[in-house]
Design a protein around this motif. Sequence first.
Motif, PDB file in Angstrom:
ATOM      1  N   ALA A  62       1.628  16.159  -2.232  1.00 40.66           N
ATOM      2  CA  ALA A  62       0.795  17.250  -1.730  1.00 40.66           C
ATOM      3  C   ALA A  62      -0.245  16.760  -0.724  1.00 40.66           C
ATOM      4  N   VAL A  63      -0.712  15.515  -0.905  1.00 40.67           N
ATOM      5  CA  VAL A  63      -1.735  14.963  -0.013  1.00 40.67           C
ATOM      6  C   VAL A  63      -1.439  13.487   0.213  1.00 40.67           C
ATOM      7  N   ILE A  64      -1.572  13.051   1.463  1.00 38.30           N
ATOM      8  CA  ILE A  64      -1.509  11.625   1.801  1.00 38.30           C
ATOM      9  C   ILE A  64      -2.817  11.278   2.506  1.00 38.30           C
ATOM     10  N   ASP A  65      -3.573  10.364   1.925  1.00 39.12           N
ATOM     11  CA  ASP A  65      -4.816   9.906   2.538  1.00 39.12           C
ATOM     12  C   ASP A  65      -4.600   8.491   3.058  1.00 39.12           C
ATOM     13  N   ILE A  66      -4.910   8.293   4.329  1.00 42.70           N
ATOM     14  CA  ILE A  66      -4.554   7.057   5.018  1.00 42.70           C
ATOM     15  C   ILE A  66      -5.806   6.372   5.557  1.00 42.70           C
ATOM     16  N   LEU A  67      -5.984   5.125   5.168  1.00 40.22           N
ATOM     17  CA  LEU A  67      -7.045   4.298   5.736  1.00 40.22           C
ATOM     18  C   LEU A  67      -6.389   3.299   6.680  1.00 40.22           C
ATOM     19  N   ASN A  68      -6.683   3.427   7.966  1.00 31.51           N
ATOM     20  CA  ASN A  68      -6.071   2.524   8.956  1.00 31.51           C
ATOM     21  C   ASN A  68      -7.085   1.984   9.957  1.00 31.51           C
ATOM     22  N   ASP A  69      -8.366   2.143   9.655  1.00 30.04           N
ATOM     23  CA  ASP A  69      -9.408   1.619  10.534  1.00 30.04           C
ATOM     24  C   ASP A  69      -9.528   0.103  10.330  1.00 30.04           C
ATOM     25  N   PRO A  70      -9.271  -0.703  11.356  1.00 27.07           N
ATOM     26  CA  PRO A  70      -9.261  -2.169  11.198  1.00 27.07           C
ATOM     27  C   PRO A  70     -10.560  -2.735  10.630  1.00 27.07           C
ATOM     28  N   GLU A  71     -11.678  -2.220  11.076  1.00 31.74           N
ATOM     29  CA  GLU A  71     -12.966  -2.756  10.616  1.00 31.74           C
ATOM     30  C   GLU A  71     -13.155  -2.528   9.124  1.00 31.74           C
ATOM     31  N   ARG A  72     -12.802  -1.347   8.652  1.00 33.21           N
ATOM     32  CA  ARG A  72     -12.983  -1.050   7.239  1.00 33.21           C
ATOM     33  C   ARG A  72     -11.911  -1.725   6.390  1.00 33.21           C
ATOM     34  N   LEU A  73     -10.711  -1.859   6.923  1.00 37.72           N
ATOM     35  CA  LEU A  73      -9.651  -2.553   6.198  1.00 37.72           C
ATOM     36  C   LEU A  73      -9.997  -4.026   6.011  1.00 37.72           C
ATOM     37  N   ALA A  74     -10.706  -4.592   6.970  1.00 41.86           N
ATOM     38  CA  ALA A  74     -11.036  -6.021   6.900  1.00 41.86           C
ATOM     39  C   ALA A  74     -11.896  -6.341   5.688  1.00 41.86           C
ATOM     40  N   GLY A  75     -12.604  -5.351   5.168  1.00 42.58           N
ATOM     41  CA  GLY A  75     -13.460  -5.595   4.026  1.00 42.58           C
ATOM     42  C   GLY A  75     -12.769  -5.484   2.682  1.00 42.58           C
ATOM     43  N   LEU A  76     -11.486  -5.133   2.679  1.00 42.21           N
ATOM     44  CA  LEU A  76     -10.770  -4.952   1.419  1.00 42.21           C
ATOM     45  C   LEU A  76     -10.211  -6.284   0.918  1.00 42.21           C
ATOM     46  N   ASP A  77     -10.247  -6.446  -0.390  1.00 41.04           N
ATOM     47  CA  ASP A  77      -9.706  -7.645  -1.022  1.00 41.04           C
ATOM     48  C   ASP A  77      -8.298  -7.335  -1.526  1.00 41.04           C
TER      49      ASP A  77
END
Length: 298
Positions: free
Chosen positions: A277-292
């Motif tokens: 029903a919903v797909i939420d996508i995080l693809n911002d390089p700057e914010r992705l860089a902070g993920l472990d």
Amino acid sequence: MSDSGFPERNESEFLAERFESHRGHLRAVAYRMLGSLAEADDAVQEAWLKLSRADASRVDNLGGWLTTVVGRVCLDMLRSRRTRGEEPLEVRPGVRMPEPVLSPVSGVDPEQEVLLADSVGLALLVVLEQLAPAERLAFVLHDLFAVPYEEIAPIVGRTPAASRQLASRARRRVQGGAPAPDPDLARQRAVVDAFLAAARDGDFDALVAVLDPDVVARSEGGVTAGAVAVASGASGFAHLARIAQPALVNGAAGVVVVAEGRPVGVLAFTVVHGRIAVIDILNDPERLAGLDVTVLDQ
């Protein structure tokens, strides 16, 4: 020596222990308010500083007092976001994506369980990001943590009745934008796996079949609605689908795309009645860089 006859250091240690017993709850409140783990930790730390400067002997309900303090701190932080030159939500092409909590498919750890209690999926946080700060606080504190409107009112500077209206408006938006997902994780996973298989094969009909007719795909780059439109976009996802690895995103079935050891995309799926029903996508390089992403190797 204090008036109680105990050394001051022992009183400080006792206060710190009492605070630590509430830390998980306070972090959960702040994460729902801010959509950021780092900012949530900052808000909790600020609550500790305020407690350490206050006369704790006058606080009858420490948990309630701390929840109120964290709420106030988070409200100030949300309002500050809007005064730092950021564009109003209405003129953005997409939505502000919150920071996801990633876990291996084997399950979340005990600390994350506290953080993600009450099914705080990414879809819910995305909708909360679109609320006005006062609406978000009223909804989070009342609907998610059962704080009475009488205690919310002084935080937002409204009457209890007006605070109730804030929460009611927020509730309507949440119900429209964050449908209740299928609680069975295995069923979620099967649907997401079918989506990935169809994307890898470029099978348009299979993609449409696994999507709800009114599916919404959201990212900071834009919002796409409808099964045909979302399937068309997913058809170009084939090369990334081949390297996507299953993960839990805020406790629900999702995927993380990792290239050369770095995350290049996170997809969170809300599965309802056997379809996405919903797909939420995080693809911002700057914010992705902070993920472990090392947590996914556990």
